[in-house]
Design an enzyme around this catalytic site. Structure first.
Site, mmCIF file in Angstrom:
data_model
loop_
_atom_site.group_PDB
_atom_site.id
_atom_site.type_symbol
_atom_site.label_atom_id
_atom_site.label_comp_id
_atom_site.label_asym_id
_atom_site.label_seq_id
_atom_site.Cartn_x
_atom_site.Cartn_y
_atom_site.Cartn_z
ATOM 1 N N MET A 145 3.887 60.911 -2.500
ATOM 2 C CA MET A 145 4.121 61.963 -1.800
ATOM 3 C C MET A 145 5.224 62.957 -3.141
ATOM 4 O O MET A 145 5.825 63.423 -3.343
ATOM 5 C CB MET A 145 6.422 60.983 -2.382
ATOM 6 C CG MET A 145 6.024 59.720 -1.402
ATOM 7 S SD MET A 145 5.001 59.956 0.580
ATOM 8 C CE MET A 145 7.081 60.624 1.687
ATOM 9 N N CYS B 233 -3.860 57.711 -4.415
ATOM 10 C CA CYS B 233 -3.933 59.415 -4.874
ATOM 11 C C CYS B 233 -5.437 60.026 -4.729
ATOM 12 O O CYS B 233 -6.194 59.672 -5.590
ATOM 13 C CB CYS B 233 -3.145 59.779 -5.457
ATOM 14 S SG CYS B 233 -3.178 62.259 -5.261
ATOM 15 N N ASN C 230 1.802 48.811 3.142
ATOM 16 C CA ASN C 230 2.528 51.142 3.663
ATOM 17 C C ASN C 230 1.013 51.171 3.723
ATOM 18 O O ASN C 230 0.343 51.111 4.692
ATOM 19 C CB ASN C 230 1.863 51.612 1.915
ATOM 20 C CG ASN C 230 2.548 52.935 1.739
ATOM 21 O OD1 ASN C 230 1.555 53.729 1.442
ATOM 22 N ND2 ASN C 230 3.415 53.183 2.427
ATOM 23 N N GLY C 231 1.135 52.059 4.927
ATOM 24 C CA GLY C 231 0.410 52.883 5.939
ATOM 25 C C GLY C 231 0.884 52.998 7.005
ATOM 26 O O GLY C 231 1.044 51.690 7.856
#
Length: 323
Positions: free
Chosen positions: A1, A83, A194-195
């Site tokens: 983020m 990332c 997550n996702g």
């Protein structure tokens, strides 16, 4: 983020949920070693519980930063291993670390030795087109043996070549079954999904299989989803917040800012608060318009709320010259 969950965004999200843990945007070790530490590390006490997410691949540098995080009062240190941006790859950290599990374990061990905070890992289920389960299983296993117990797993591969960071959040297919299998193989670990989670219904469904959930894009784009988190996921009996409550709290927050230009930064995070309601377009337009014209106007949120039709403008707080 990165560039999203700055301190203003986190404060805003905290007004919606007092229980969920908030995470900083990724901060590189170089930024903390050689940059303005206070700018990167300062946060409001209201943001607790809060985790700092670090980006780096040098154990000594990460240990230095973990010690700083403890000194600043964070509740958790998270190492980003997910990332996929070219800048991160050039610096040999982020998702690239998944290709070097031994180095990643050394980094985690150095951080754990440097501070008493929980050290957690956020990672993908694979890199590029390598989709064999053994790859991510061995990565998690190496870190688990080092002492890491919390893994936040984005259930997509990270493609280091051929996709932009934005595309990496949607193009590689979701494979949540891989995360479920990690929980089965590492029952003593805390596995967080997550996702692709869009709603609390999605979150509740995943919590039948894993220990926790992380909302990213959905929490930013449609932040009102966080308003039911305390009641539905933490079983809190506190009075639910209203959108007007949020407008009032954030209006008071604007008045505490030392830098009036930060009003623009606050407003950009709040565009999605009214998504789905009649008047949402007016709300967004007013925030943008007034950020440009009246950057020092701390009443901008109340103004936008009234102009969108959710409060009688005649009863509004602003004087006629602002209306």
């Amino acid at each position: 983020m990165l560039d999203w969950t700055d301190r203003h965004c986190r404060y805003f999200h905290r007004t919606l949920s007092t229980k969920a843990r908030v995470y900083t945007e990724m901060v590189s070790t170089g930024a903390l070693r050689y940059g303005d530490q206070a700018r990167h590390l300062d946060f409001s006490e209201a943001e607790h519980p809060i985790a700092i997410q670090l980006g780096g691949s040098d154990p000594q540098e990460l240990a230095f930063c973990a010690k700083l995080a403890e000194k600043w009062g964070y509740d958790e240190v998270n190492l980003n291993c997910g990332c996929p941006s070219p800048k991160v790859q050039k610096g040999a950290f982020g998702a690239w670390l998944m290709s070097e599990p031994k180095l990643t374990a050394d980094c985690a061990k150095a951080m754990m030795d440097a501070c008493s905070l929980p050290v957690t890992i956020k990672h993908r289920i694979g890199i590029d087109k390598r989709e064999d389960y053994e790859f991510v299983r061995d990565f998690v296993g190496t870190l688990f043996d080092t002492g890491v117990r919390v893994f936040i797993v984005h259930a997509r591969n990270a493609w280091l070549k051929g996709l932009s960071p934005k595309e990496n959040r949607s193009v590689p297919p979701l494979r949540r079954e891989v995360v479920y299998q990690l929980k089965k193989d590492f029952p003593e670990a805390t596995i967080v999904m997550n996702g692709g989670l869009q709603s609390l219904e999605d979150a509740e469904r995943e919590l039948e299989q894993v220990d926790g959930v992380m909302l990213g894009k959905a929490a930013y784009s449609t932040p009102w989803v966080l308003s039911d988190v305390d009641a539905r996921l933490f079983f809190s009996e506190n009075k639910p917040v209203t959108r007007e409550d949020i407008v009032e709290k954030m209006s008071q927050y604007l008045k505490t800012l030392d830098d009036p230009s930060a009003i623009r930064a606050v407003c950009r995070h709040m565009h999605g608060l009214m998504t789905g309601l009649a008047g949402a377009k007016s709300w967004r337009s007013s925030l943008s318009e007034w950020c440009a014209i009246k950057a020092k106007c701390t009443e901008i949120l109340r103004y936008a709320y009234a102009k969108a039709g959710w409060r009688d403008v005649e009863d509004f707080w602003l004087s006629d010259k602002f209306l």
